[in-house]
Design a protein around this motif. Sequence first.
Motif, short mmCIF file in Angstrom:
data_model
loop_
_atom_site.label_atom_id
_atom_site.label_comp_id
_atom_site.label_asym_id
_atom_site.label_seq_id
_atom_site.Cartn_x
_atom_site.Cartn_y
_atom_site.Cartn_z
N THR A 62 -7.46 -0.33 5.32
CA THR A 62 -6.06 -0.67 5.11
C THR A 62 -5.21 -0.12 6.24
O THR A 62 -5.25 1.08 6.52
CB THR A 62 -5.58 -0.10 3.77
OG1 THR A 62 -6.42 -0.58 2.72
CG2 THR A 62 -4.14 -0.52 3.48
N PRO A 63 -4.40 -0.93 6.89
CA PRO A 63 -3.54 -0.44 7.97
C PRO A 63 -2.61 0.66 7.47
O PRO A 63 -2.17 0.64 6.32
CB PRO A 63 -2.75 -1.70 8.39
CG PRO A 63 -3.61 -2.84 7.96
CD PRO A 63 -4.28 -2.38 6.70
N TYR A 64 -2.28 1.57 8.37
CA TYR A 64 -1.43 2.71 8.00
C TYR A 64 -0.07 2.26 7.47
O TYR A 64 0.44 2.78 6.48
CB TYR A 64 -1.25 3.63 9.20
CG TYR A 64 -0.21 4.71 8.97
CD1 TYR A 64 -0.47 5.79 8.13
CD2 TYR A 64 1.04 4.62 9.58
CE1 TYR A 64 0.48 6.76 7.91
CE2 TYR A 64 2.00 5.60 9.36
CZ TYR A 64 1.72 6.67 8.53
OH TYR A 64 2.67 7.62 8.30
N ALA A 65 0.54 1.27 8.14
CA ALA A 65 1.86 0.80 7.72
C ALA A 65 1.82 0.25 6.29
O ALA A 65 2.75 0.47 5.50
CB ALA A 65 2.36 -0.28 8.68
N LEU A 66 0.72 -0.44 5.94
CA LEU A 66 0.59 -0.98 4.59
C LEU A 66 0.38 0.14 3.58
O LEU A 66 0.96 0.13 2.49
CB LEU A 66 -0.57 -1.97 4.54
CG LEU A 66 -0.87 -2.60 3.16
CD1 LEU A 66 0.37 -3.32 2.62
CD2 LEU A 66 -2.04 -3.56 3.27
N GLN A 67 -0.46 1.12 3.93
CA GLN A 67 -0.67 2.26 3.04
C GLN A 67 0.65 2.96 2.74
O GLN A 67 0.94 3.30 1.59
CB GLN A 67 -1.64 3.26 3.68
CG GLN A 67 -3.06 2.77 3.85
CD GLN A 67 -3.95 3.84 4.45
OE1 GLN A 67 -3.92 4.99 4.04
NE2 GLN A 67 -4.74 3.47 5.44
N LYS A 68 1.44 3.18 3.77
CA LYS A 68 2.71 3.88 3.62
C LYS A 68 3.67 3.10 2.73
O LYS A 68 4.31 3.66 1.83
CB LYS A 68 3.34 4.12 5.00
CG LYS A 68 4.60 4.97 5.00
CD LYS A 68 5.02 5.25 6.44
CE LYS A 68 6.22 6.17 6.49
NZ LYS A 68 7.45 5.54 5.94
N ALA A 69 3.77 1.79 2.97
CA ALA A 69 4.67 0.96 2.18
C ALA A 69 4.23 0.90 0.72
O ALA A 69 5.06 0.97 -0.20
CB ALA A 69 4.74 -0.44 2.77
N MET A 70 2.92 0.78 0.48
CA MET A 70 2.41 0.71 -0.88
C MET A 70 2.69 2.00 -1.64
O MET A 70 2.96 1.98 -2.85
CB MET A 70 0.91 0.42 -0.87
CG MET A 70 0.55 -0.98 -0.42
SD MET A 70 -1.25 -1.21 -0.22
CE MET A 70 -1.81 -0.87 -1.89
N LYS A 71 2.62 3.12 -0.95
CA LYS A 71 2.85 4.42 -1.59
C LYS A 71 4.33 4.62 -1.90
O LYS A 71 4.68 5.10 -2.98
CB LYS A 71 2.34 5.54 -0.69
CG LYS A 71 2.54 6.94 -1.27
CD LYS A 71 1.98 8.00 -0.34
CE LYS A 71 2.19 9.40 -0.92
NZ LYS A 71 1.65 10.45 -0.01
N GLU A 72 5.20 4.28 -0.95
CA GLU A 72 6.62 4.54 -1.10
C GLU A 72 7.36 3.44 -1.85
O GLU A 72 8.36 3.70 -2.51
CB GLU A 72 7.25 4.75 0.28
CG GLU A 72 6.68 5.94 1.03
CD GLU A 72 7.30 6.11 2.41
OE1 GLU A 72 8.09 5.22 2.81
OE2 GLU A 72 7.01 7.12 3.07
N SER A 73 6.89 2.20 -1.74
CA SER A 73 7.58 1.06 -2.36
C SER A 73 6.57 0.09 -2.95
O SER A 73 6.35 -1.01 -2.41
CB SER A 73 8.47 0.35 -1.33
OG SER A 73 9.43 1.22 -0.78
N PRO A 74 5.91 0.47 -4.05
CA PRO A 74 4.93 -0.44 -4.66
C PRO A 74 5.60 -1.73 -5.12
O PRO A 74 6.78 -1.75 -5.47
CB PRO A 74 4.39 0.38 -5.84
CG PRO A 74 5.47 1.38 -6.14
CD PRO A 74 6.09 1.72 -4.81
#
Length: 205
Positions: A62-74
């Motif tokens: 999973t790309p880092y940007a996607l991981q970050k977005a999923m964690k902060e803004s599911p």
Amino acid sequence: MKLGLGALGFMLSLACGVAQAQPYRWTDAEGRTHYSDTLPPASATNVAKPPVQGGVTESSSTPYALQKAMKESPVTLYTAPSCKEACEQARAALNQRGVPFKEVQVWNEETNEELKRVSGGTQVPVLIVGSLKQVGFAQSAFDGALDIAGYPAAGVLPPLGQNKPEAPEGYRSPGQESGTESNPAEEEPQKLGPYAPRFSSESKQ
């Protein structure tokens, strides 16, 4: 000669150790490429992991940007078994952009109350992206909310294939004899003007 071979072996071992300890590759605001063994900063672009020793790549990670977005803004999509075109369009938009999401079917008193709590009404589809919400399907509104939350732009991620969930056990369609439970109304796609607000912050109670 022996000393030279030993030194060469040491350098190769050191290089391998560095490669294993520095899995992240990213680009800063000035276009410079960096390697590090810690997560890149939020401003980093082109974040990726270089090939692992042995020829195996991390292309499936999973790309880092996607991981970050999923964690902060599911992302949560509220639909209903009776919702047809608008809910199908909403689901297809998320799938096409490659954004993982949770789908909640609204069909009984409990799920109706949850929908009222997060959206302020009983119409579907409703998209929740972190603290942002969008009632009804509008492609530009969906993309705007996902952009603000930091999800990769359209075309970056491979499409997903999340299908419409099966109707919940006990659900009765509007044509069948109904009990006391109410069904949420499907909201037709909104015709938004170029300057109309397309999403709003989710009210938290």
